[in-house]
Write an enzyme that holds these catalytic residues in place. Structure first.
Site, PDB file in Angstrom:
ATOM      1  N   GLY A  68      39.729  37.930  42.584  1.00 47.67           N
ATOM      2  CA  GLY A  68      39.832  39.356  42.900  1.00 47.67           C
ATOM      3  C   GLY A  68      38.848  39.831  43.946  1.00 47.67           C
ATOM      4  O   GLY A  68      38.514  39.124  44.888  1.00 47.67           O
ATOM      5  N   SER A  69      38.388  41.055  43.740  1.00 46.29           N
ATOM      6  CA  SER A  69      37.590  41.779  44.734  1.00 46.29           C
ATOM      7  C   SER A  69      36.266  41.100  45.038  1.00 46.29           C
ATOM      8  O   SER A  69      35.695  40.382  44.209  1.00 46.29           O
ATOM      9  CB  SER A  69      37.336  43.180  44.211  1.00 46.29           C
ATOM     10  OG  SER A  69      36.195  43.738  44.796  1.00 46.29           O
ATOM     11  N   SER A  70      35.740  41.409  46.226  1.00 47.33           N
ATOM     12  CA  SER A  70      34.432  40.895  46.618  1.00 47.33           C
ATOM     13  C   SER A  70      33.299  41.588  45.877  1.00 47.33           C
ATOM     14  O   SER A  70      32.142  41.224  46.039  1.00 47.33           O
ATOM     15  CB  SER A  70      34.249  41.069  48.125  1.00 47.33           C
ATOM     16  OG  SER A  70      34.393  42.423  48.480  1.00 47.33           O
TER      17      SER A  70
END
Lengths: 159, 425
Positions: A68-70
């Site tokens: 997923g997201s950083s």
């Protein structure tokens, strides 16, 4: 399946040093950090995750890896500062999210184990992680009755 | 990890404590990755804006202490020196124009504003967007970058051929201070070839189609490098923005190839190079429908409280499209329509009259943030609708709302009528 109270030792690569023990929380779903956990309570919030609603606070988190997201590291970083981080992390797949995540969470972390930890460890097992030596000792069915796991199990039987 | 003389001097503190802390973090991080060395970068996108929450967790010890802890993982507060690399702020928590609509307190506003000015004083460009590639930071093929923001990373790696992994807040800030990042993963040519072949048997035309395909592909290939075969219509920036953002949300896709369209593969053979596909997937009508249903699985009630357009941040073309749908009409009294775009594009939207059209319709053109990053919704919101697979993946989880996913037209219509009437066509 091995009996309650029996132990299994896994060998792998220690990433962030230190020793921790606790109850395992195991998932076959990768974990999202930002948007996947709520850092104050250490809770998984991704709606379709098999651990949705459960907290990894003070547990040994066993999972495939990070997705997923950083914002992954930022969320786990926040969980450490909020006192809700897992006690240790055991995972299979390396990527930048998990690498930075274990660095900033500052808990013992191990990967590249000689058996798949997702096959060996079940939620509720008692797990000792010795990341200095890349060892994971699993005690079936929860905390051993007679105190901690013998020390020689943690350093691989070396005298 | 092997360090150059210059890097050793940074590690040993010859360029100050901030650079030393940054190099220490990069070494710890690089060793966990198993990187052999660092690589130079002069293009870093990170997220260093902090608000009251971070201030409080650092005991209100001031911005250097907050930057040290949250951006460099240094419990010891160090004096932060100017950034060495060209450095850019990604999307942040606040729209400086509409912060009151977000429900931010004066205290939160002031803290975030102070944090922005602190970043600017240290040489961080205040782009404040998840899409730097549409407002002036367009890396070229082969350029080593250190970017956060998974949707932007997958775009610049795949479409432009830049070389970056998905960095995090701490590694990006360390790269800003040192001009270095671990030479690992997508910085190496051999890791950029395809891993999965996706046979696309269904026409992929609209942005909705591209979002669905991306969400499907990400879920199945996870960290892989998918190669799309069978794309018959050349996409555009908006469609690839949706595709990559979706694939980076359901999975961890950081790189893909569309032979003939993306920059590193003219053919399927070139996309795989010396590798062979570990798996071949077929995307047909059934897969498309299943993905649509997955994306809509949190939604039940058809009264829509908020429509969100602009995840990742909307282009001028998307703003124009929304304007054409709302011109001369009004957003329903029980609903809201928020469009998110980079600050620079909002300026052009003002010049073009688009912003006025949106205001006249009762819609809001916002910048710098989004409901998921800033964690805000209109008061009492229970149901949202969006044309972004990424936003509908995250927002219901973060804000505990129901989320509809559909086309831009369906979403805007639902804001005008207050009712969701979308369906897969």
């Amino acid at each position: 399946m091995t009996a309650t109270g029996s132990t299994i030792t896994l060998h792998g690569r220690g990433l962030v040093g230190g020793v921790a023990e606790g109850e395992a929380l195991v998932t076959r779903d990768s974990i999202s950090g930002w948007g996947g956990i709520e850092p104050t309570g250490g809770r998984i919030i991704e709606s379709r995750h098999e651990l949705a609603g459960q907290s990894f606070r003070d547990r040994i988190l066993v999972f495939p890896g990070a997705k997923g997201s950083s914002g992954w590291s930022g969320m786990f970083h926040m969980s450490r500062l909020a006192g809700s981080a897992p006690k240790a992390m055991i995972f299979n797949y390396m990527n930048t999210k998990i690498a930075l995540g274990v660095v900033v969470t500052r808990v013992p972390a191990v990967t590249d184990l000689d058996q798949d930890p997702l096959d060996v460890i079940e939620t509720g097992d008692w797990v000792c992680v010795d990341a200095d030596n890349g060892l994971v000792v699993v005690t079936r069915g929860g905390r051993p009755q007679t105190g901690a796991v013998p020390r020689q199990r943690l350093d691989g039987g070396k005298p | 990890m092997r360090l150059t003389d210059d890097e050793r001097r940074m590690r040993d503190g010859e360029q100050g404590e901030a650079v030393q802390a940054a190099m220490d973090l990069l070494i710890r991080y690089g060793e966990v990755l198993g990187a052999e060395r660092l690589v130079e970068t002069d293009n870093v996108c990170g997220a260093n804006i902090f608000g009251p929450r971070q201030m409080q967790l650092c005991g209100h010890a001031g911005p250097d202490a907050v930057f040290s802890e949250f951006s460099l993982d240094s419990p010891k507060p160090v004096e932060i020196t100017p950034m060495r690399a060209q450095s850019y702020q990604l999307i942040g928590p606040m729209d400086t124009q509409h912060w009151q609509v977000q429900g931010l307190s004066q205290e939160a506003h002031d803290a975030i504003e102070e944090s922005e000015s602190y970043s600017a004083r240290h040489g961080i460009h205040l782009m404040n967007t998840c899409t730097p590639y549409q407002v002036g930071n367009v890396p070229v093929k082969g350029e080593h970058c250190a970017w956060m923001e998974s949707s932007a990373v997958v775009y610049v790696n795949s479409v432009l051929g830049a070389r970056t992994n998905v960095e995090g807040r701490e590694s990006a800030a360390a790269a800003m201070l040192t001009g270095r990042i671990p030479y690992w993963g997508y910085h190496l040519a051999e890791n950029r070839f395809g891993s999965h072949l996706v046979e696309v048997a269904e026409p992929v035309r609209s942005s909705l189609d591209w979002g669905l395909l991306g969400y499907y592909v990400g879920e199945l290939v996870q960290e892989g490098v998918p190669v799309l075969d069978g794309i018959t219509e050349v996409p555009n920036l908006v469609k690839l923005k949706h595709f990559g953002a979706a694939a980076a949300s359901s999975g961890g896709v950081e790189m893909y190839h569309i032979p003939g369209t993306t920059v590193e593969a003219r053919s399927v053979e070139e996309a795989f190079g010396p590798r062979r596909p570990v798996q071949t997937l077929r995307y047909g009508e059934r897969e498309r429908r299943q993905t649509y249903e997955q994306l809509n699985h949190t939604a039940r009630d058809t009264d829509v409280d908020l429509v969100m357009i602009g995840c990742p941040h909307a282009t001028l073309s998307q703003i124009r499209d929304v304007c054409r749908l709302v011109q001369g009409r009004k957003v329903h009294a029980d609903s809201a329509l928020w469009v998110f775009t980079p600050r620079a594009i909002r300026q052009v939207a003002e010049q073009n009259g688009y912003a006025q059209i949106l205001r006249d319709a009762g819609a809001l053109l916002m910048s710098d943030t989004c409901p998921a990053i800033g964690q805000f919704l209109p008061k009492g919101t229970r149901v949202i609708a969006t044309d972004s697979a990424k936003q509908v993946h995250y927002l219901p989880a973060i804000m505990k709302v129901q989320g509809w996913f559909g086309s831009t037209t369906e979403c805007v219509e639902s804001a005008l009528t207050g009712r969701w009437q979308g369906e897969l066509r």
